[in-house]
Scaffold this active site. Structure first.
Site, PDB file in Angstrom:
ATOM      1  N   MET A 138       0.813  -1.209   0.000  1.00 10.90           N
ATOM      2  CA  MET A 138       0.000   0.000   0.000  1.00 10.90           C
ATOM      3  C   MET A 138       0.854   1.270   0.000  1.00 10.90           C
ATOM      4  SD  MET A 138      -2.925  -1.200   2.729  1.00 10.90           S
ATOM      5  CE  MET A 138      -3.954   0.258   2.492  1.00 10.90           C
ATOM      6  N   HIS A 139       0.211   2.395  -0.231  1.00 11.55           N
ATOM      7  CA  HIS A 139       0.734   3.749  -0.001  1.00 11.55           C
ATOM      8  C   HIS A 139       1.776   4.253  -1.017  1.00 11.55           C
ATOM      9  CE1 HIS A 139      -1.189   2.981   3.807  1.00 11.55           C
ATOM     10  NE2 HIS A 139      -0.247   2.157   4.205  1.00 11.55           N
TER      11      HIS A 139
ATOM     12  N   ASP B 151      -2.692  -4.961   0.294  1.00 11.00           N
ATOM     13  CA  ASP B 151      -2.247  -6.283   0.737  1.00 11.00           C
ATOM     14  C   ASP B 151      -2.864  -6.715   2.058  1.00 11.00           C
ATOM     15  OD1 ASP B 151      -0.794  -4.393   2.185  1.00 11.00           O
ATOM     16  OD2 ASP B 151       1.170  -5.197   1.647  1.00 11.00           O
TER      17      ASP B 151
END
Length: 511
Positions: A98-99, A256
């Site tokens: 992520m991110h 995830d």
């Protein structure tokens, strides 16, 4: 379709060379992309992994070249399908780290390497968001406050430090969305992954116009939003030919952690999943939107169309890998763990703070670093390894304690991730948390969750709940032991005093 009235069952036949339909689950991780091939019953038929490097331009910075991810997919899918008929593949689901900030120009070229989730360069921007924009306003806009790993601070960093690159941005996306874009040509994102950007109005499931304005980006630069199991498009013909499949459906996928939760059955209201991957997470699912009033836990959308609260520590299994590979120069992890004297459980004099990349939940401190305390001349490497396993587990408990403080009583949890394969680590964690840990029959985490989402997207099941009920079981569990629970309670009370005592020292060291 054949119906047998005397047995009250329906058997479905698919005329795809006599085989079951196949689904591909992809987990775009930090150190590797993992590929799973499953059939419609959820049986895992094959799995492979493709590794790639992390780039560390400066201390505390982490980047990756997204071309490495795409090359992993282009080589990984054909390898996964060796011995199988690619014509039977009926869907693809991608989960991912992520991110990360992926930015493309008008010609769909990657503008710069991706600043990934555990990068710590945005302390200044994070401070600006939390103090100038303000935590209260951020929480109102997005249900969260700023953490250094989130995408919004990275956009502000890029605007300030790479203004020419920032001006070139045509499309903004997350890592798994880049793979979906290369597969389909569709600029899309799911709600679970978008929640971690600090750009999404989580409660109302739409981009926050206020936050887009703060970051000087437009809605047109952002991907279209979908539920995780929604089909966003089909694999482009030329890509399908290269991969050895048909132009099959691709679903939106998930971050995830949300995908891992799906893969363990952490669905609906009040269930918990703990993941011991590169990072560590405590994931608590909910049917309704809720916010921890101190924002120590993230409030995100879930891949089951609901919501969840999540605590994330930046270094979990990566701490284990670090001490084994870099310090002991030993890659036989089982051998190292077998050296640990289990009579030391709960009695180890050594403590370890697992903040190798700074820390997110619940302390939100980019200056924090890893630390051993209690070293003596007779300290052994086994004691050091044990301290690492315990230190990560204590940090996980820090997040469980936040959940308790807001009235969430976690009594049992699923567990997944590479670290969860260690029986010793599971035992330590169960006793430190004083909860039952359940090991699902499928231990493939995000990859299996994304495959399940793909099966639902294809219409095999009416929703995620039905899919999970049919495909998932618990194969084993770990119960806390009263004597160890008491010993670890005493040690946790000591552990939680260490960070507050050294917090200011971290800042002084960095000056």
């Amino acid at each position: 379709m054949t119906y047998y009235p005397d047995r009250n069952i329906i058997i479905k036949y698919y005329f795809y060379w006599g085989d079951f339909l196949l689904y591909i689950g992809i987990d775009l991780g930090t150190s590797a992309t993992k590929f799973l091939l499953v059939d419609e019953t959820g049986k895992i038929l094959n799995s492979i992994s493709k590794e790639y490097p992390v780039i560390y331009p400066k201390s505390g910075w982490s980047e990756q070249d997204p071309n490495e991810w795409w090359n992993a997919v282009k080589t990984g899918v054909p390898e996964l399908l060796k011995g199988f008929d690619g014509a039977n593949v009926n869907g693809i689901g991608v989960a991912g780290q992520m991110h990360g900030l992926v930015v493309l120009d008008d010609n769909d070229n990657v503008i710069r390497n991706v600043i990934i989730w555990n990068d710590g360069r945005t302390a200044k921007e994070t401070e600006y968001l939390n103090t100038v924009v303000g935590k209260k306003q951020l929480s109102k806009n997005t249900a969260n406050i700023a953490f250094a790993g989130f995408t919004a601070p990275k956009l502000l960093w890029m605007k300030e430090n790479e203004p020419e690159n920032f001006k070139r941005i045509s499309k903004i996306m997350l890592p798994k969305d880049y793979i979906n874009y290369k597969l389909t040509g569709v600029h899309a994102c799911d709600y679970s992954d978008a929640s971690g950007m600090l750009l999404l109005d989580v409660k109302n499931k739409c981009w926050s116009q206020e936050m887009l304005k703060v970051c000087s980006v437009t809605k047109e630069q952002m991907p279209k939003l979908f539920e995780s199991y929604d089909v966003i498009g089909n694999v482009k013909r030329e890509i399908a030919s290269e991969l050895g499949i048909n132009t099959v459906n691709v679903i939106a996928g998930a971050g995830d952690n949300a995908a891992a939760a799906i893969g363990t059955g952490t669905i609906g209201n009040g269930k918990c999943n703990i993941s011991l991957g590169t990072s560590g997470t405590v994931f608590i699912s909910s049917e309704k939107h809720g916010v921890d009033e101190n924002n120590a836990l993230h409030s995100f959308c879930h891949a089951d169309s609901g919501f969840h609260l999540m605590g994330c520590i930046l270094s979990a299994a990566s701490c284990h890998k670090w001490i084994c590979d870099k310090i002991f120069t030993e890659t036989d992890y089982n051998k190292l763990e077998q050296e640990i004297d289990t009579s030391l459980l709960g009695k180890n004099e050594l403590f370890f703070l697992p903040y190798l990349m700074g820390e997110r939940s619940p302390i939100n401190d980019t200056d924090a670093t890893g630390m051993f305390i209690g070293l003596r001349p007779d300290t052994t490497r086994s004691q050091m390894l044990l301290a690492v396993l315990e230190g990560v587990s204590f940090a996980i408990r820090d997040n469980i304690e936040v959940a308790k403080a807001i009235g969430i009583d976690v009594k049992t949890s699923y567990i997944c991730g590479g670290g969860a394969k260690s029986k010793l680590w599971r035992r330590i964690l169960s006793n430190i948390l004083n909860i039952e840990l359940q090991i699902p029959n499928a231990e493939e985490g995000p990859g299996y969750g994304s495959a399940m989402l793909s099966i639902v997207g294809a219409g095999e099941y009416k929703n995620i709940n039905e899919c999970a009920e049919k495909l998932l079981t618990v194969k084993d569990n770990v119960l806390p032991e009263k004597e160890l629970v008491n010993l670890y309670e005493e040690r946790y009370n000591k552990f939680k005093q260490i960070y507050p005592a050294v917090k200011e020292l971290y800042k002084k060291i960095k000056e």
